[in-house]
Write an enzyme that holds these catalytic residues in place. Structure first.
Site, PDB file in Angstrom:
ATOM      1  N   SER A   1      -1.055  -0.125   0.525  1.00  7.43           N
ATOM      2  CA  SER A   1       0.045   0.731   0.091  1.00  7.43           C
ATOM      3  C   SER A   1       0.081   1.055  -1.397  1.00  7.43           C
ATOM      4  O   SER A   1       0.854   1.907  -1.823  1.00  7.43           O
ATOM      5  CB  SER A   1       1.385   0.115   0.507  1.00  7.43           C
ATOM      6  OG  SER A   1       1.541   0.172   1.899  1.00  7.43           O
TER       7      SER A   1
ATOM      8  N   SER B   1       2.297   3.134   1.360  1.00  2.27           N
ATOM      9  CA  SER B   1       3.714   3.424   1.351  1.00  2.27           C
ATOM     10  C   SER B   1       4.266   3.687  -0.061  1.00  2.27           C
ATOM     11  O   SER B   1       5.379   4.199  -0.199  1.00  2.27           O
ATOM     12  CB  SER B   1       4.473   2.236   1.960  1.00  2.27           C
ATOM     13  OG  SER B   1       4.287   1.042   1.201  1.00  2.27           O
TER      14      SER B   1
ATOM     15  N   LYS C   1       8.942   0.790  -7.403  1.00  2.69           N
ATOM     16  CA  LYS C   1       9.102   1.127  -5.994  1.00  2.69           C
ATOM     17  C   LYS C   1      10.464   0.627  -5.511  1.00  2.69           C
ATOM     18  O   LYS C   1      10.939  -0.430  -5.953  1.00  2.69           O
ATOM     19  CB  LYS C   1       7.961   0.481  -5.201  1.00  2.69           C
ATOM     20  CG  LYS C   1       7.850   0.870  -3.744  1.00  2.69           C
ATOM     21  CD  LYS C   1       6.600   0.238  -3.135  1.00  2.69           C
ATOM     22  CE  LYS C   1       6.418   0.571  -1.672  1.00  2.69           C
ATOM     23  NZ  LYS C   1       5.173  -0.008  -1.126  1.00  2.69           N
TER      24      LYS C   1
END
Length: 485
Positions: free
Chosen positions: A174, A150, A75
């Site tokens: 997330s 996310s 990420k």
């Protein structure tokens, strides 16, 4: 079968070279990423250089580890030395860290092949990946739908076979929410089990790094690799006990599964039906289901948003245009420069949460909001402590719905906040939870459930999740995209 073990066996038996494998992944990313938008930065040269090292080791007769040579992704809020790390925000454009996050140091040390950095909601604030400065990642089951947030880019990449696994971060769901939306596995470890050093903070008391994978077994392998004590993180404790991979195939007969009735309130009918079906599977495997009340979790969503926004307000104060990242072009003096930089550099959702966090910390409102939220946080922790005296783990929906269409989160942000209602209690209490696919709706979109364990009981929930996966393999579907091994 485990995707990681499959790749390991292919490499170790020389059925494919690591360079050939990496080129396959890079080729599929080039072909599909324009539609999926999973990656925001592809590190092809570094990936191929690492692949050549693995091939050289195999050619010389050396044995490779389980994660060595396996193509993966991070990420874009995890620091990677010399590789742009933006948190998918304009304000960090051009920022290249001078050090690695501990989790990447560990995986790089294991010989992992980094394909690139994946898309995310800006500074991890969002539930659809659409607050990203680069636009949202789409769902590999239907690109008209979002991948979730996310960590949407990582979930989209793994679900579309554009990476064998990804690392995401989970502040209020997330990792688990996009895993649910994309029909894959996402593990949010116990707070402190995995080092946060080098993770660009959203809310420091809630953030936790974890794996996004195709199978439960893969989640166990990656978790074991990254869950060591780290002296650079003051909250780090590391994994407690033996590696989870040692017990992931144990029998679950006699286990007690708790279901809090409040977790089923407001859940869409198709999700509830899939969840009840999963409970029947567990009963057929010899587990016992126990229902109980847990009224404290009704406070979880407001508690989460007060605490998370307050911590975000503090953590994001460092982005001022002076030291690194984006800086406004036109300004009058230092104060004006900082105001313009932050106004132009942050997106609307990030600014909304900073303002809310600043408000609840301000004089006159601190006691009314922030202090009260912290007290209620203690109530939620105690409620889970009591629940685990009755059961081995709690089973709940991951999200009360399936993936919504692209654009919906922007047009209806309030409903988007409500998607976190089942996931945020876990972060508030610092507990581990794993999301696994448990069915599909009428339109073929995945439904996920989460198994919530007591602190440092990753082995318990991963073993129970793996038992379900083996019993109902049809819920773990392949998509049309990416590398097929």
């Amino acid at each position: 079968m485990s995707e990681i073990k499959k790749i390991h066996d292919l490499l170790a038996s020389k059925q494919i070279s690591c360079r050939e494998l990496t080129e396959k992944y890079l080729g599929e990313i080039e072909k599909s990423n324009s539609e999926l938008n999973a990656y925001v930065n592809v590190t092809a040269d570094a990936a191929l250089a690492q692949a050549d090292k693995v091939d050289a080791k195999i050619a010389s007769g050396g044995e490779i580890g389980l994660l060595e040579g396996v193509p993966m992704t991070l990420k874009d809020n995890m620091s990677t030395k010399g590789i742009e790390t933006t948190c998918c925000s304009k304000i960090l454009t051009g920022y290249k860290p001078i050090y690695n996050a501990t989790v990447w140091d560990k995986l790089e040390g294991e010989g992992a092949v980094l394909l690139g950095k994946t898309n995310m909601d800006e500074f991890a604030m969002g539930s659809s990946c659409e607050t990203s400065y680069f636009g949202g990642a789409t769902n590999p089951f239907n690109t008209n739908h979002c991948a979730g947030g996310s960590s949407g880019g990582g979930a989209s990449a793994v679900g579309a076979n554009l990476a064998a696994y990804a690392l995401g971060s989970d502040t209020g769901g997330s990792i688990r929410q996009p895993a649910s939306f994309c029909g894959i596995v996402g593990l949010k470890p116990t707070y402190g089990a995995v080092s946060r050093y080098g993770l660009i903070a959203y809310a420091s008391s809630l953030d936790q790094i974890g794996p996004i994978t195709k199978t439960v077994e893969d989640a166990s392998i990656v978790f074991d690799a990254i869950s060591d004590y780290d002296p650079k993180d003051s909250t780090s404790q590391g994994r407690q006990g033996a590696p989870t991979y040692d017990t992931v195939n144990n029998d679950i007969k006699g286990m007690k599964i708790g279901v809090a009735r409040e977790y089923l309130d407001g859940v869409r009918d198709d999700v509830k039906e899939a969840l009840l079906g999963a409970l029947k599977v567990y009963e057929s495997l010899g587990a016992e289901v126990i229902y109980f009340d847990m009224p404290a979790i009704k406070f979880a969503l407001p508690v989460y948003y007060i605490i998370a926004c307050a911590e975000a307000s503090s953590n994001l104060g460092r982005y001022d245009g002076i030291r690194y990242g984006f800086k406004a072009e036109h300004y009058n003096g230092t104060h004006d420069m900082m105001c313009r930089t932050r106004s132009e550099g942050f997106g609307e959702e990030v600014k909304r949460r900073i303002l809310l966090g600043t408000y609840v910390l301000s004089a006159g409102y601190y006691d009314a909001y922030y202090k009260k939220a912290q007290n209620l946080r203690g109530t939620i922790v105690k409620a889970f402590d009591e629940a685990f005296t009755k059961c081995d783990f709690v089973l709940a929906p991951t999200v009360p719905m399936t993936a919504f269409e692209m654009g919906h989160a922007v047009s209806d942000p309030v409903e988007t906040y409500l998607t976190d209602i089942c996931t945020v209690p876990v972060n508030i209490a610092g507990l581990p939870a794993v999301s696994v696919p448990c069915g599909f709706n009428a339109k073929g979109m995945p439904i996920g459930m989460q198994l919530i364990g007591n602190k440092f009981s990753e082995a318990v929930i991963l073993n129970a999740a793996n038992a379900y996966e083996k019993a109902v393999p049809e819920n773990f579907k392949e998509t049309k995209w990416g590398v097929k091994l």
